[in-house]
Motif scaffolding. Sequence first.
Motif, short mmCIF file in Angstrom:
data_model
loop_
_atom_site.label_atom_id
_atom_site.label_comp_id
_atom_site.label_asym_id
_atom_site.label_seq_id
_atom_site.Cartn_x
_atom_site.Cartn_y
_atom_site.Cartn_z
N TYR A 55 1.16 -1.32 -0.09
CA TYR A 55 -0.12 0.08 -0.31
C TYR A 55 0.86 1.32 0.13
CZ TYR A 55 -4.40 1.80 0.64
OH TYR A 55 -5.44 3.69 0.52
N GLY A 56 0.68 2.08 -0.74
CA GLY A 56 1.30 3.66 -1.28
C GLY A 56 2.33 3.18 -2.27
N GLY A 57 2.67 2.43 -2.56
CA GLY A 57 4.04 1.98 -3.62
C GLY A 57 5.32 1.10 -2.78
N PRO A 58 6.00 1.45 -4.09
CA PRO A 58 7.43 0.66 -3.43
C PRO A 58 7.90 2.07 -2.69
CG PRO A 58 6.75 0.14 -6.61
CD PRO A 58 5.75 1.03 -5.48
N GLY A 59 7.29 3.52 -3.03
CA GLY A 59 8.64 3.85 -2.41
C GLY A 59 8.28 4.54 -0.77
N VAL A 60 7.01 3.70 -0.35
CA VAL A 60 6.74 3.31 0.91
C VAL A 60 7.06 1.96 1.24
CG1 VAL A 60 4.52 3.46 2.27
CG2 VAL A 60 4.71 5.32 0.52
N VAL A 61 7.24 1.34 0.62
CA VAL A 61 7.27 -0.10 1.31
C VAL A 61 8.46 0.02 2.33
CG1 VAL A 61 8.52 -2.07 0.79
CG2 VAL A 61 6.93 -1.33 -0.62
N ASP A 304 4.59 14.15 -5.91
CA ASP A 304 4.96 12.55 -6.32
C ASP A 304 3.95 11.66 -4.75
OD1 ASP A 304 5.95 13.37 -3.69
OD2 ASP A 304 8.18 13.43 -4.21
N ARG A 305 3.21 11.54 -3.98
CA ARG A 305 2.54 10.60 -3.40
C ARG A 305 3.71 9.89 -2.21
NH1 ARG A 305 -2.61 10.50 -4.99
NH2 ARG A 305 -2.70 8.49 -4.69
N LEU A 306 4.44 10.58 -2.03
CA LEU A 306 5.38 10.04 -0.41
C LEU A 306 5.51 11.01 0.24
CD1 LEU A 306 9.08 8.85 -2.99
CD2 LEU A 306 7.26 7.79 -1.91
N PRO A 307 6.10 10.61 0.48
CA PRO A 307 5.57 11.35 2.84
C PRO A 307 6.46 13.10 2.35
CG PRO A 307 5.96 9.86 3.48
CD PRO A 307 5.77 9.59 1.65
N ILE A 308 6.02 14.14 3.19
CA ILE A 308 7.06 14.68 3.20
C ILE A 308 7.87 14.69 4.96
CG2 ILE A 308 7.25 17.19 3.15
CD1 ILE A 308 4.94 17.66 1.49
N TYR A 309 9.29 14.53 5.30
CA TYR A 309 10.04 14.89 6.02
C TYR A 309 10.83 16.09 6.60
CZ TYR A 309 7.05 10.41 6.63
OH TYR A 309 6.41 9.32 6.80
N GLY A 310 10.93 16.75 7.04
CA GLY A 310 12.14 17.25 7.60
C GLY A 310 11.95 19.17 7.54
N PRO A 311 13.22 19.62 7.86
CA PRO A 311 12.69 20.50 8.66
C PRO A 311 12.48 21.56 6.80
CG PRO A 311 15.41 20.49 8.07
CD PRO A 311 14.67 18.99 8.15
N ASP A 312 11.66 22.79 6.79
CA ASP A 312 11.93 23.48 5.44
C ASP A 312 13.09 24.62 4.75
OD1 ASP A 312 9.19 24.75 4.00
OD2 ASP A 312 11.35 25.88 4.08
N PRO A 313 13.33 24.10 3.72
CA PRO A 313 14.79 24.67 3.57
C PRO A 313 14.25 26.33 3.50
CG PRO A 313 13.57 23.03 1.77
CD PRO A 313 12.66 23.75 2.85
N GLU A 314 13.25 27.22 3.05
CA GLU A 314 13.09 28.70 3.50
C GLU A 314 12.85 29.21 4.87
OE1 GLU A 314 12.14 28.40 -1.24
OE2 GLU A 314 10.78 29.17 -0.41
N VAL A 315 12.19 28.55 5.36
CA VAL A 315 11.43 29.36 6.37
C VAL A 315 12.27 28.53 8.05
CG1 VAL A 315 9.78 29.38 7.65
CG2 VAL A 315 9.36 29.59 5.13
N ALA A 316 12.86 29.32 8.76
CA ALA A 316 13.81 28.83 9.89
C ALA A 316 12.94 28.30 10.77
CB ALA A 316 14.90 29.64 10.27
N ASN A 317 13.05 26.63 11.55
CA ASN A 317 12.07 26.75 12.84
C ASN A 317 10.92 25.98 12.17
OD1 ASN A 317 14.75 27.06 14.35
ND2 ASN A 317 13.92 29.59 14.28
N PHE A 318 10.96 26.13 11.27
CA PHE A 318 9.75 24.91 10.56
C PHE A 318 10.05 23.52 9.75
CE2 PHE A 318 6.45 25.04 7.46
CZ PHE A 318 5.05 25.11 7.90
N LEU A 319 8.83 22.64 10.28
CA LEU A 319 9.31 21.59 9.96
C LEU A 319 8.04 20.90 9.05
CD1 LEU A 319 10.78 22.04 12.01
CD2 LEU A 319 11.82 19.35 12.57
N PHE A 321 5.39 17.44 8.75
CA PHE A 321 5.71 16.20 8.96
C PHE A 321 4.30 15.59 8.32
CE2 PHE A 321 4.61 12.12 11.20
CZ PHE A 321 6.26 11.63 11.06
N ALA A 322 4.07 15.69 7.09
CA ALA A 322 2.55 15.62 6.09
C ALA A 322 3.33 14.40 5.32
CB ALA A 322 2.61 16.82 6.79
N GLY A 323 1.50 14.91 4.55
CA GLY A 323 1.51 14.30 2.97
C GLY A 323 1.68 12.43 3.49
N GLN A 324 1.14 11.85 4.01
CA GLN A 324 1.62 10.71 4.54
C GLN A 324 -0.28 9.70 3.99
OE1 GLN A 324 3.56 10.00 8.05
NE2 GLN A 324 3.04 11.77 8.56
N GLY A 325 -0.96 10.19 3.32
CA GLY A 325 -1.76 9.57 2.45
C GLY A 325 -2.38 9.25 3.07
N GLY A 326 -3.03 7.72 2.59
CA GLY A 326 -3.93 6.37 3.13
C GLY A 326 -2.49 5.45 3.87
#
Length: 374
Positions: A55-61, A304-319, A321-326
């Motif tokens: 579920y979620g495809g090979p990138g989520v496996v 791209d249907r993949l989750p997003i984990y980590g700090p924002d490259p442009e906004v300081a102190n903003f992280l 942890f989103a885009g986690q679909g089903g």
Amino acid sequence: MTGTLYDFAIIGAGMAGASLAAELAPFAKVLVLEAEEAPGYHATGRSAAFWEECYGGPGVVPLTLASGKYLRERGFLRQRGALYIGRKEDGPKLDEFEERFAGSGVTIERIAGAKTHAHAPFLREEWNDAIYEEACADIDVAGLHQHYLKAFKSAGAQMECRARVVRLISESGGWQIKTSGGETFRAAKLVNASGAWADVVAQMAGARLVGITPYRRTVAQLRVGPSVPDDMPLVLDISGQFYFKSDNGRLWLSPHDETPCEPCDAAPEELDVARAIDSFERATHWRIKAVERRWAGLRSFAPDRLPIYGPDPEVANFLWFAGQGGFGIQTAPAAARLMAQMTFGLERDETTRAIDARVYTPLRFYNQKAMAAL
């Protein structure tokens, strides 16, 4: 304004926010802000509740497999098995599915004829080609969510419900966070774990929108005849038109719909339920006696249907942890552990060692040249 300066303020107390808070709280002062009366009202509380390796495809496996041990050892999984079904004309789709997951680490078996119907004797005869995944399991979503809520509270984290974020102000040393109740909180770092509202929160923080889109997913609970066996596999149409599973003598059926919509308290559409029932009746010998209830939830994906984990490259102190679909529930243990390790610069452990975190960095939406250098 509260006088406490938190190390982290996590926006959202669904499975994403709760699991991450549980991983961060032993090392930091954590605040979790939840817009609703109670946590888990939206996607977490409306899950179809299965753990399925593909579920979620090979990138989520890698995230799913890495979470399996944690979930099994703590009793959150009950093995069920999954069956991707098709007819003779669906052979190329089943072939493509096999090729897509070859070498990914999942264990699947191509079956046909009598072997298919041994797993699912309720299928009509033409639905005799399939891929079987033995490891698929039911997941105790409510139990897992409560486990994480209890863990972060025990570690000293604070949760505020009915605290919808309405304004974010960047300041020296972190953020001011203003909520719908008129309160103001302060935190050194802000974590966007707000599910369908992830881009809304990002916009308030002044971050570039990555295009996280909520999609409606519908489920109906049916009473069918004859009775539904509790040990039947999860059944999924290889063409993505429906899936169904048993639940305490009833059947949960979904049209596998993905309708883009605004972040909201999602409600089912009658047409989606009717479409699911039509597909179900064409595939099985069962007779529907009643539609007992129906519901819908939102599954939120990045482009791209993949989750997003980590700090924002442009906004300081903003992280992020989103885009986690089903798949956010079935990957929660590994995702939260990975995010905490990246945030604190901790060494990887058994759970996360095989995961390539670069795949999920928000940098991929901002700077391809920098991404290539990772």
